[in-house]
Design a protein around this motif. Structure first.
Motif, PDB file in Angstrom:
ATOM      1  N   ASP A 251     -10.960  58.971 -43.783  1.00 49.65           N
ATOM      2  CA  ASP A 251     -12.116  58.094 -43.969  1.00 49.65           C
ATOM      3  C   ASP A 251     -11.912  56.782 -43.206  1.00 49.65           C
ATOM      4  O   ASP A 251     -10.908  56.584 -42.518  1.00 49.65           O
ATOM      5  CB  ASP A 251     -12.383  57.845 -45.456  1.00 49.65           C
ATOM      6  CG  ASP A 251     -11.204  57.190 -46.163  1.00 49.65           C
ATOM      7  OD1 ASP A 251     -10.445  56.451 -45.503  1.00 49.65           O
ATOM      8  OD2 ASP A 251     -11.042  57.410 -47.375  1.00 49.65           O
ATOM      9  N   GLU A 252     -12.851  55.872 -43.332  1.00 46.11           N
ATOM     10  CA  GLU A 252     -12.815  54.626 -42.563  1.00 46.11           C
ATOM     11  C   GLU A 252     -11.571  53.790 -42.867  1.00 46.11           C
ATOM     12  O   GLU A 252     -10.924  53.248 -41.960  1.00 46.11           O
ATOM     13  CB  GLU A 252     -14.082  53.804 -42.851  1.00 46.11           C
ATOM     14  CG  GLU A 252     -14.205  52.550 -41.999  1.00 46.11           C
ATOM     15  CD  GLU A 252     -15.498  51.801 -42.239  1.00 46.11           C
ATOM     16  OE1 GLU A 252     -15.619  50.652 -41.772  1.00 46.11           O
ATOM     17  OE2 GLU A 252     -16.399  52.361 -42.900  1.00 46.11           O
ATOM     18  N   GLU A 256      -8.557  52.856 -40.162  1.00 47.29           N
ATOM     19  CA  GLU A 256      -8.114  51.482 -39.883  1.00 47.29           C
ATOM     20  C   GLU A 256      -6.600  51.363 -40.086  1.00 47.29           C
ATOM     21  O   GLU A 256      -5.909  50.648 -39.353  1.00 47.29           O
ATOM     22  CB  GLU A 256      -8.847  50.502 -40.801  1.00 47.29           C
ATOM     23  CG  GLU A 256     -10.326  50.353 -40.462  1.00 47.29           C
ATOM     24  CD  GLU A 256     -11.063  49.459 -41.456  1.00 47.29           C
ATOM     25  OE1 GLU A 256     -10.410  49.017 -42.435  1.00 47.29           O
ATOM     26  OE2 GLU A 256     -12.266  49.224 -41.268  1.00 47.29           O
TER      27      GLU A 256
END
Length: 397
Positions: A251-252, A256
């Motif tokens: 996921d995001e 990151e």
């Protein structure tokens, strides 16, 4: 070549081509190791194609790749292919690792006094890869304690680079890997059953690190200053990626995190993409076989994993088995009957007794003597008739 028999390392050096490693950069060599599955804890192929022509068990493939990785690392670091020097340095390396005062993972390593060529190194590799006390325990195991086996290669490289305290470095490396894995788990919003399995896998692979130790709470506080080789940086990233991906998505927040990790380790974006592509390809090809992706009933798992190994043993001992069976009329009759009808309870008991007798001349069948060995009977009933010549089966005449 049979890595389960002595003198296999002698044949290894006859077949291995030192120039294969000379022609690889450190980056390319690591990628060749990764393709085998060795860094993922599930080795499926060897680095050099010549060894893939042999019928090998999972454990035997792992032995070969461990030796290939150590040998290739020595060639690249020492800039020569002096086998005698390599053997001496490898044994010295494991000897230093074995000096730990704690009840360490290496405490079982004993150096052979047998004068046979490469005998000590064979024992080291054999003991290093065989992590469970018996066959049944390994088969029922929910983890592979070889998951962190690549740390041997990383530390051997540092040893060749004149690392003064290799045992302390080994402990530091393992601790750093485990801390990083826990930080990765904390990035995940939802923990799946695969996350639990992977945590078990990591914990059961630890040699020195206590799971109750104090760990860094995030990536900023994780000390990676002593990870200076490409091997080490790449391996840390690959382990992290596998932890993040085992729910089959990133996921995001996790993305990151990977970007931040790449920057911390000073790796390239192209490497990170290549790492992801290789992992996805490997998992796509072998997910159905990798233990921490399996949640089947223990008996089903036992049957599935044992089937391959027993088939390999039978194939290797085919001539001897056929000869012994042909001299044992009762065993032959029972096996032939099993090809066209089910055996009764008493016939199965008799078959087991006859197979134990067969084990006195063919070591492969001594597996019936260990606890739980009778569970393997259906597998043998299925496999043995396949190697018996049609002339022994009246239904095929």
């Amino acid at each position: 070549m049979n890595p389960s028999k002595e003198l296999w390392i002698t044949k290894f050096f006859k077949l291995s081509n030192p120039s294969f490693f000379n022609e690889l950069t450190e980056t390319l060599f690591y990628e060749e190791i990764r393709k085998t599955g060795f860094v993922y804890g599930y080795t499926t192929t060897t680095i050099q194609p010549v060894f893939n022509s042999f019928e090998l068990s999972l454990e035997e493939v792992t032995k070969i790749v461990l030796l290939e990785s150590l040998w290739g690392t020595y060639i690249q670091e020492a800039k020569n292919h002096n086998v005698k020097d390599f053997i001496e340095k490898t044994e010295a390396f494991y000897s230093k690792i074995n000096t730990a005062e704690t009840d360490s993972y290496f405490s079982f390593i004993r150096f052979s006094t047998n004068g046979k060529k490469y005998r000590s190194l064979e024992k080291i590799i054999n003991d290093r890869v065989q992590n469970s006390s018996n066959y049944i325990e390994k088969t029922f195991s929910h983890h592979l304690a070889n998951f962190l086996l690549f740390t041997d290669v990383l530390c051997f490289k540092r040893y060749l680079m004149n690392e003064k305290d290799i045992l302390s470095y080994y402990k530091y490396l393992e601790n750093t890997l485990f801390q990083l894995a826990l930080i990765c788990f904390n990035q995940k919003q939802n923990h799946t059953k695969y996350d639990i399995k992977l945590q078990e896998l990591l914990q059961n692979s630890l040699r020195f690190t206590s799971t109750t130790s104090h760990f860094a709470k995030d990536l900023d506080h994780l000390d990676t200053s002593n990870i200076i080789t490409f091997y080490g940086k790449a391996y840390l990233y690959d382990v992290s990626l596998m932890v993040l991906w085992n729910d089959e998505k990133i996921d995001e927040k996790e993305f990151e995190f990977t970007v931040k990790l790449i920057q911390k380790l000073k790796l390239s974006i192209s490497f990170s993409q290549n790492s992801l592509d290789n992992m996805l390809l490997f998992l796509d090809q072998h997910k159905e076989e990798i233990p921490y992706f399996q949640f089947s009933h223990p008996i089903k798992k036992l049957y599935k994993s044992t089937n391959k190994n027993i088939a390999l043993l039978i194939k290797r001992n085919k001539k001897s088995i056929v000869k012994e069976i042909s001299n044992n009329k009762l065993l032959l009759q029972l096996l032939v009957k099993s090809t066209y009808s089910s055996l009764t309870k008493s016939e199965k008991a008799m078959l087991k007794k006859q197979l134990i007798e067969l084990g006195k001349t063919i070591p492969a069948f001594t597996i019936f003597l260990i606890p739980g060995g009778s569970l393997l009977l259906p597998i043998l009933i299925k496999l043995l008739p396949e190697i018996i010549p049609d002339s022994f089966n009246e239904n095929k005449r």
